[in-house]
Design a protein around this motif. Structure first.
Motif, short mmCIF file in Angstrom:
data_model
loop_
_atom_site.label_atom_id
_atom_site.label_comp_id
_atom_site.label_asym_id
_atom_site.label_seq_id
_atom_site.Cartn_x
_atom_site.Cartn_y
_atom_site.Cartn_z
N PRO A 127 0.83 -1.21 0.00
CA PRO A 127 0.00 0.00 0.00
C PRO A 127 0.86 1.27 0.00
O PRO A 127 1.93 1.30 0.61
CB PRO A 127 -0.79 -0.09 1.31
CG PRO A 127 -0.65 -1.49 1.77
CD PRO A 127 0.61 -2.02 1.20
N LEU A 128 0.38 2.28 -0.70
CA LEU A 128 1.04 3.58 -0.72
C LEU A 128 0.17 4.59 0.00
O LEU A 128 -1.06 4.44 0.06
CB LEU A 128 1.27 4.04 -2.17
CG LEU A 128 2.26 3.20 -2.97
CD1 LEU A 128 2.21 3.58 -4.45
CD2 LEU A 128 3.67 3.38 -2.43
N PRO A 129 0.77 5.63 0.57
CA PRO A 129 -0.04 6.65 1.25
C PRO A 129 -1.07 7.27 0.31
O PRO A 129 -0.81 7.44 -0.89
CB PRO A 129 0.99 7.70 1.67
CG PRO A 129 2.30 6.99 1.67
CD PRO A 129 2.20 5.94 0.61
N GLN A 130 -2.23 7.60 0.86
CA GLN A 130 -3.27 8.24 0.07
C GLN A 130 -2.74 9.55 -0.50
O GLN A 130 -1.99 10.27 0.16
CB GLN A 130 -4.49 8.50 0.94
CG GLN A 130 -5.71 8.89 0.17
CD GLN A 130 -6.95 8.91 1.06
OE1 GLN A 130 -6.87 9.10 2.27
NE2 GLN A 130 -8.10 8.72 0.45
N ASN A 131 -3.11 9.86 -1.72
CA ASN A 131 -2.69 11.06 -2.45
C ASN A 131 -1.21 11.09 -2.81
O ASN A 131 -0.70 12.12 -3.25
CB ASN A 131 -3.06 12.34 -1.67
CG ASN A 131 -4.55 12.44 -1.44
OD1 ASN A 131 -5.34 12.10 -2.31
ND2 ASN A 131 -4.93 12.88 -0.27
N PHE A 132 -0.50 9.99 -2.61
CA PHE A 132 0.91 9.87 -3.02
C PHE A 132 0.91 9.56 -4.51
O PHE A 132 0.30 8.58 -4.94
CB PHE A 132 1.59 8.75 -2.23
CG PHE A 132 3.06 8.64 -2.43
CD1 PHE A 132 3.92 9.63 -1.97
CD2 PHE A 132 3.60 7.54 -3.07
CE1 PHE A 132 5.30 9.52 -2.14
CE2 PHE A 132 4.97 7.43 -3.24
CZ PHE A 132 5.83 8.41 -2.78
N GLN A 133 1.54 10.38 -5.31
CA GLN A 133 1.53 10.21 -6.77
C GLN A 133 2.57 9.18 -7.17
O GLN A 133 3.70 9.52 -7.54
CB GLN A 133 1.79 11.55 -7.45
CG GLN A 133 0.69 12.57 -7.20
CD GLN A 133 0.93 13.82 -7.97
OE1 GLN A 133 1.08 13.79 -9.19
NE2 GLN A 133 0.98 14.95 -7.28
N ALA A 134 2.17 7.91 -7.10
CA ALA A 134 3.09 6.82 -7.38
C ALA A 134 2.33 5.53 -7.66
O ALA A 134 1.14 5.42 -7.34
CB ALA A 134 4.03 6.62 -6.19
N PHE A 135 3.04 4.56 -8.22
CA PHE A 135 2.48 3.24 -8.43
C PHE A 135 3.64 2.25 -8.55
O PHE A 135 4.80 2.63 -8.69
CB PHE A 135 1.58 3.20 -9.68
CG PHE A 135 2.25 3.63 -10.96
CD1 PHE A 135 2.89 2.72 -11.79
CD2 PHE A 135 2.22 4.97 -11.35
CE1 PHE A 135 3.49 3.13 -12.97
CE2 PHE A 135 2.81 5.39 -12.53
CZ PHE A 135 3.45 4.46 -13.34
N TRP A 136 3.30 0.97 -8.46
CA TRP A 136 4.30 -0.09 -8.51
C TRP A 136 4.27 -0.81 -9.86
O TRP A 136 3.19 -1.05 -10.41
CB TRP A 136 4.02 -1.14 -7.43
CG TRP A 136 4.05 -0.63 -6.04
CD1 TRP A 136 2.98 -0.36 -5.23
CD2 TRP A 136 5.21 -0.34 -5.25
NE1 TRP A 136 3.41 0.09 -4.00
CE2 TRP A 136 4.78 0.11 -3.98
CE3 TRP A 136 6.59 -0.40 -5.51
CZ2 TRP A 136 5.66 0.47 -2.98
CZ3 TRP A 136 7.46 -0.04 -4.49
CH2 TRP A 136 7.00 0.39 -3.24
N VAL A 137 5.45 -1.15 -10.39
CA VAL A 137 5.56 -1.98 -11.59
C VAL A 137 6.64 -3.03 -11.34
O VAL A 137 7.43 -2.92 -10.40
CB VAL A 137 5.92 -1.16 -12.86
CG1 VAL A 137 4.83 -0.16 -13.20
CG2 VAL A 137 7.27 -0.49 -12.73
N THR A 138 6.67 -4.01 -12.21
CA THR A 138 7.72 -5.02 -12.14
C THR A 138 8.44 -5.07 -13.49
O THR A 138 7.82 -4.90 -14.54
CB THR A 138 7.17 -6.40 -11.75
OG1 THR A 138 8.24 -7.33 -11.62
CG2 THR A 138 6.17 -6.93 -12.75
N SER A 139 9.73 -5.25 -13.43
CA SER A 139 10.52 -5.38 -14.65
C SER A 139 10.34 -6.80 -15.20
O SER A 139 9.81 -7.67 -14.50
CB SER A 139 12.00 -5.13 -14.36
OG SER A 139 12.56 -6.24 -13.67
N PRO A 140 10.80 -7.07 -16.42
CA PRO A 140 10.72 -8.44 -16.94
C PRO A 140 11.45 -9.47 -16.08
O PRO A 140 11.12 -10.64 -16.09
CB PRO A 140 11.36 -8.33 -18.32
CG PRO A 140 11.13 -6.91 -18.72
CD PRO A 140 11.26 -6.13 -17.44
N ALA A 141 12.42 -9.02 -15.27
CA ALA A 141 13.16 -9.91 -14.39
C ALA A 141 12.53 -9.98 -12.99
O ALA A 141 13.16 -10.44 -12.04
CB ALA A 141 14.61 -9.46 -14.28
#
Length: 124
Positions: free
Chosen positions: A96-110
């Motif tokens: 989880p990220l803080p509310q209103n935090f301008q971010a997101f999670w991704v994964t690389s091919p590895a």
């Protein structure tokens, strides 16, 4: 004309460590390597790691350590669209990220996790 999205390496690296390895890992960076500890975000434990910050996070349920990276961008919406169009897997459920935090999670091919955040939102 499409505007090119700008990405840059962030200052933060997170090492997600199982509980049974946590204290020894913190001790390694603090006592063996004598890196300067970052104390301004308790209870988080971090160290100055050259021009970066290395955060050591204890994560129950993990069997082995993982390293996560921060990527910053000047346009979070364009970055999200660009990464989606490029087939990058988004994995916001990872932590989880803080509310209103301008971010997101991704994964690389590895399968390396990256926090993509607006440059001004960096966790420094």
């Amino acid at each position: 004309m499409t505007t090119r999205v700008k990405f840059a390496a962030g200052r933060n690296i997170a090492m997600k460590v199982p509980p049974h390895q946590y204290e020894a890992t913190v001790s390694f960076y603090r006592d063996v390597l004598s890196l300067k500890e970052i104390t301004k975000h308790p209870p988080s434990v971090g160290f100055e790691f050259g021009s970066n910050n290395l955060w050591i996070d204890q994560v129950p349920g993990m069997s082995q350590a993982e390293t996560w990276f921060e990527i910053v961008t000047d346009d979070i919406a364009a970055a999200s669209q660009h990464l989606e169009a490029s087939g990058v897997v988004r994995c916001d459920e990872i932590e989880p990220l803080p509310q209103n935090f301008q971010a997101f999670w991704v994964t690389s091919p590895a399968a390396i996790i990256h926090l993509v955040c607006k440059d001004s939102e960096s966790w420094s």
